[in-house]
Write a protein that holds these residues in place. Structure first.
Motif, short mmCIF file in Angstrom:
data_model
loop_
_atom_site.label_atom_id
_atom_site.label_comp_id
_atom_site.label_asym_id
_atom_site.label_seq_id
_atom_site.Cartn_x
_atom_site.Cartn_y
_atom_site.Cartn_z
N THR A 42 0.84 -1.19 0.00
CA THR A 42 0.00 0.00 0.00
C THR A 42 0.89 1.25 0.00
OG1 THR A 42 -0.12 0.00 2.42
CG2 THR A 42 -1.84 -1.18 1.23
N THR A 43 0.45 2.29 -0.73
CA THR A 43 1.24 3.51 -0.84
C THR A 43 0.54 4.74 -0.27
OG1 THR A 43 0.39 3.94 -3.07
CG2 THR A 43 2.42 2.63 -2.88
N SER A 44 -0.78 4.82 -0.35
CA SER A 44 -1.52 5.94 0.23
C SER A 44 -2.97 5.53 0.44
CB SER A 44 -1.45 7.18 -0.69
OG SER A 44 -2.07 6.92 -1.93
N SER A 45 -3.63 6.22 1.36
CA SER A 45 -5.01 5.85 1.66
C SER A 45 -5.70 6.96 2.44
CB SER A 45 -5.05 4.55 2.48
OG SER A 45 -4.39 4.74 3.72
N VAL A 99 -10.24 6.10 -0.39
CA VAL A 99 -9.31 5.87 -1.50
C VAL A 99 -8.14 5.05 -0.99
CG1 VAL A 99 -8.04 8.02 -1.10
CG2 VAL A 99 -8.00 6.95 -3.38
N HIS A 101 -4.40 3.25 -2.64
CA HIS A 101 -3.49 2.95 -3.74
C HIS A 101 -2.56 1.82 -3.32
CE1 HIS A 101 -4.73 7.11 -4.72
NE2 HIS A 101 -4.67 6.66 -5.96
N SER A 125 -12.64 2.59 -9.58
CA SER A 125 -11.33 1.95 -9.38
C SER A 125 -10.67 1.66 -10.72
CB SER A 125 -11.49 0.65 -8.59
OG SER A 125 -12.04 0.91 -7.31
N THR A 128 -3.22 1.12 -13.31
CA THR A 128 -2.27 1.82 -14.18
C THR A 128 -0.96 1.05 -14.20
OG1 THR A 128 -1.49 3.23 -12.37
CG2 THR A 128 -3.29 4.08 -13.72
N THR A 136 -0.01 -0.25 -10.44
CA THR A 136 -0.70 0.36 -9.32
C THR A 136 -2.20 0.17 -9.46
OG1 THR A 136 1.00 2.07 -9.14
CG2 THR A 136 -1.08 2.49 -8.01
N ALA A 138 -5.79 1.42 -7.92
CA ALA A 138 -6.41 2.48 -7.13
C ALA A 138 -7.86 2.11 -6.85
CB ALA A 138 -6.35 3.81 -7.86
N ARG A 140 -11.26 3.48 -5.76
CA ARG A 140 -11.88 4.81 -5.72
C ARG A 140 -13.38 4.69 -5.92
NH1 ARG A 140 -7.36 6.44 -9.57
NH2 ARG A 140 -8.84 5.72 -11.13
#
Length: 249
Positions: A42-45, A99, A101, A125, A128, A136, A138, A140
């Motif tokens: 996980t990179t961001s949330s 959200v 990522h 969602s 990419t 990645t 996402a 969403r």
């Protein structure tokens, strides 16, 4: 695989860049679930939030705004009114949904997450793929809300309208929490039912009909876990996602 493991270790070792310097509670549970697997990082949330921001113009840029109110739970009109008293520019009321990522080791790993996200109601969602092959996913949703309330510090709407906005935002927050819960439960089932990569394509990817071979098994497990839940017609994306998977392969 070794390159992904190194990238994951480096990413998880970084300090949290958010204002809060920590994960939101619901996102933290999902992050622990995913990061425990070798295939995900996980990179961001964000759990989803109601915020009131103040800017000098209508640019809506996060770097140039002051946060007058932020909550990851349902809010009340009084909190919004108190926040608006501090506004000197253009105040905006927003609801921003959950959200998440996630870096994925393989494309089929991202497709698994995408399938669960769509089933859970996160219909915006997407996946990419960067030039270097970085994948990645996402998670969403589309049920956002953004309404200007004041201009140059002057309130442009009535308190009755603000009360209505708060009611709408709280409804969206409740739906947001339900979708996160569905995503969490669906993800647990999908990860348990997912076929390992080396057995999924025993004769190479060209011999596979679809990366979603686990999907029907997972759907059956979901129905057994929550037989009362019925998918909305727009949630049933099995055929379109299967076609997408075959095209991408």
């Amino acid at each position: 695989m070794a390159a992904f493991a190194r990238r994951k270790a480096q990413r998880l070792a970084r300090p949290d860049p958010s204002r809060k310097r920590a994960l939101d509670a619901r996102a933290a549970e999902l992050a622990r679930l995913l990061n425990a697997r070798e295939s995900f990082c996980t990179t961001s949330s964000c759990d989803g939030r109601v915020i009131v921001t103040d800017t000098d113009d209508m640019g809506m840029k996060k770097k140039n705004c002051t946060w007058l109110l932020v909550t990851h739970d349902p809010c009340v009109k009084g909190d919004v009114m108190t926040a608006l008293k501090k506004a000197t520019g253009d105040a905006v009321f927003k609801f921003e949904p959950f959200v998440l990522h996630v870096l994925c080791r393989e494309l089929q790993d991202a497709q698994l997450l995408h399938s669960v996200a769509i089933d859970s109601g996160f219909r915006n969602s997407g996946i990419t793929v960067g030039r270097g092959g970085k994948i990645t996913m996402a998670v969403r949703s589309t049920h956002c809300l953004e309404v200007p309330l004041s201009h140059k510090g002057r309130l442009m709407v009535s308190e009755e309208y603000i009360e209505f906005l708060v009611h709408v935002a709280n409804q969206k927050m409740e739906e947001n929490i339900r979708r996160i819960d569905r995503f969490h439960k669906g993800l647990e089932l999908a990860l348990e039912a997912a076929v390992p990569t080396d057995t999924l394509f025993p004769e190479g990817p060209e011999k596979s009909h679809s990366v979603y071979v686990h999907r029907r098994k997972r759907r059956t497990a979901q129905e057994q876990a929550d037989p009362s839940r019925e998918l909305e017609p727009q949630d049933d994306t099995e055929s379109s996602l299967g076609l997408l998977a075959e095209i991408m392969m």
